[in-house]
Design a protein around this motif. Sequence first.
Motif, PDB file in Angstrom:
ATOM      1  N   TRP A 173       0.844  -1.211   0.000  1.00  0.00           N
ATOM      2  CA  TRP A 173       0.000   0.000   0.000  1.00  0.00           C
ATOM      3  C   TRP A 173       0.874   1.255   0.000  1.00  0.00           C
ATOM      4  O   TRP A 173       0.548   2.231  -0.681  1.00  0.00           O
ATOM      5  N   PHE A 174       2.001   1.227   0.722  1.00  0.00           N
ATOM      6  CA  PHE A 174       2.931   2.364   0.695  1.00  0.00           C
ATOM      7  C   PHE A 174       3.520   2.569  -0.696  1.00  0.00           C
ATOM      8  O   PHE A 174       3.702   3.698  -1.154  1.00  0.00           O
ATOM      9  N   MET A 175       3.830   1.466  -1.367  1.00  0.00           N
ATOM     10  CA  MET A 175       4.384   1.555  -2.717  1.00  0.00           C
ATOM     11  C   MET A 175       3.407   2.224  -3.669  1.00  0.00           C
ATOM     12  O   MET A 175       3.786   3.072  -4.486  1.00  0.00           O
ATOM     13  N   VAL A 176       2.130   1.857  -3.577  1.00  0.00           N
ATOM     14  CA  VAL A 176       1.110   2.452  -4.433  1.00  0.00           C
ATOM     15  C   VAL A 176       1.011   3.951  -4.189  1.00  0.00           C
ATOM     16  O   VAL A 176       0.946   4.753  -5.130  1.00  0.00           O
ATOM     17  N   ALA A 177       1.019   4.355  -2.916  1.00  0.00           N
ATOM     18  CA  ALA A 177       0.933   5.772  -2.575  1.00  0.00           C
ATOM     19  C   ALA A 177       2.126   6.543  -3.144  1.00  0.00           C
ATOM     20  O   ALA A 177       1.970   7.645  -3.690  1.00  0.00           O
ATOM     21  N   ALA A 178       3.315   5.972  -3.031  1.00  0.00           N
ATOM     22  CA  ALA A 178       4.520   6.632  -3.545  1.00  0.00           C
ATOM     23  C   ALA A 178       4.486   6.729  -5.068  1.00  0.00           C
ATOM     24  O   ALA A 178       4.887   7.749  -5.649  1.00  0.00           O
ATOM     25  N   PHE A 179       4.038   5.684  -5.723  1.00  0.00           N
ATOM     26  CA  PHE A 179       3.923   5.652  -7.188  1.00  0.00           C
ATOM     27  C   PHE A 179       2.972   6.746  -7.659  1.00  0.00           C
ATOM     28  O   PHE A 179       3.276   7.523  -8.581  1.00  0.00           O
ATOM     29  N   PHE A 180       1.810   6.822  -7.043  1.00  0.00           N
ATOM     30  CA  PHE A 180       0.794   7.815  -7.376  1.00  0.00           C
ATOM     31  C   PHE A 180       1.357   9.227  -7.190  1.00  0.00           C
ATOM     32  O   PHE A 180       1.212  10.109  -8.050  1.00  0.00           O
ATOM     33  N   LEU A 181       2.033   9.442  -6.058  1.00  0.00           N
ATOM     34  CA  LEU A 181       2.588  10.757  -5.745  1.00  0.00           C
ATOM     35  C   LEU A 181       3.637  11.188  -6.761  1.00  0.00           C
ATOM     36  O   LEU A 181       3.568  12.299  -7.317  1.00  0.00           O
TER      37      LEU A 181
END
Length: 409
Positions: A173-181
């Motif tokens: 979930w952290f990876m997805v947030a970082a990717f989106f950002l």
Amino acid sequence: MTLNKKHILSWVLFDFANSSYSAIIASVVFPVYYVNTIVGNEAGLGDLWWGRAISVSMAVVALSSPFLGGIADYGGIKKRLLFVYTVLSISAIASLSILEKRMVLEGFFLIVLANLGMEGGLIFYNSFLPRIAPQEYQGRVSAWGFGTGYAGSFLSLLLALPLVMGNHFKVTWFMVAAFFLFFSIPAFLFLPSDIKGGSSAIQAGIKGFRHTIKTLKEIWGRKELRKFLISYLIYEDGVNTVIVFSSIFAATTLGFKPEELIFLYLVVQTSALLGAFVMAKPTDIWGPKKVVMTSLLMWTSVATIAFFIQTKAQFWMLASFAGLGLGTVQAATRAFYTQFVPEGKEAEYFGVYSLVGKSSAIAGPLVFGIISTQFSSQRPAIFSVAIFFLVGLLILKYVKGGGPNVRAS
């Protein structure tokens, strides 16, 4: 208007960025994780809670979208609102890492916020299309956005695969947030700046509300646009339901493991990417109406065949075929709608467009969950989706418009 490469690239990169959410949180990994691990799906409760979360978030987006569109136009804060919604979604995605078993309500509220931020932001994202591309390129640019989005889904799924195989879901979930950002940053740097609306937020809100009512009346009075939106409401219900429940169907009915789902959707994203780019130019030359109708025929067949699927191998083949039409129907629909949008009213009209599209996602997930629990099987539920595609197709057939944007050379 000439094409500004910086505008186009930053616009399509935003689709690349938010695709990590669409693929991993909304479609492939998190739905199965929430349904089976957080809630528990022994009695079908997981399906119901997931359907509720999607429906509630979509209802909020649907109710607010035309009003926010008016505020964006008359307050001159379109880009700023896109930023606020994006930050909301990214923050909620990162917060999913706090979830433990039986934290049903916490997961419900976080996915509502994440989905609200993601889907609400698309109102403003979509409204940039007529501003950055001339009419003869809108079909292609729209398809480039969806196509680049599928490339983003592909990359984010690859990044998630080793994490999921190692059961590192919180890190996922952290990876997805970082990717989106990271990949959304160019949009906020290079998309056209907000145009000063000359009104305060409160004044813009009041003015936006009044003009939204006027826009709704104006749209309803346009017969062909009214038929188009009714058709879109119905067949988009099918599209949204497939997106929301396809991974849960594969995991629950056919026994796919999380890593198998990722491999499956890597193939689906590849076929979706291929379909979106192959159909980009034909959308302008043949006209978006023909492309949408062809895609709906394809989707009607897919939903019908899914009812009879018995093995993983059969589902692999069907999903690969279905992917070809996923980006195509969405990109061509958006290009079709732009032909109805008056200059200067992009945000208002796309607010209504979002209202219709998101309204279709309110009932669909709930209907799917109710049918699957009533019959103790997801097969009747997936079969019911074919009806949405077929009825939408029949209505769209009688819509005048959607012709070629350019003459074939």
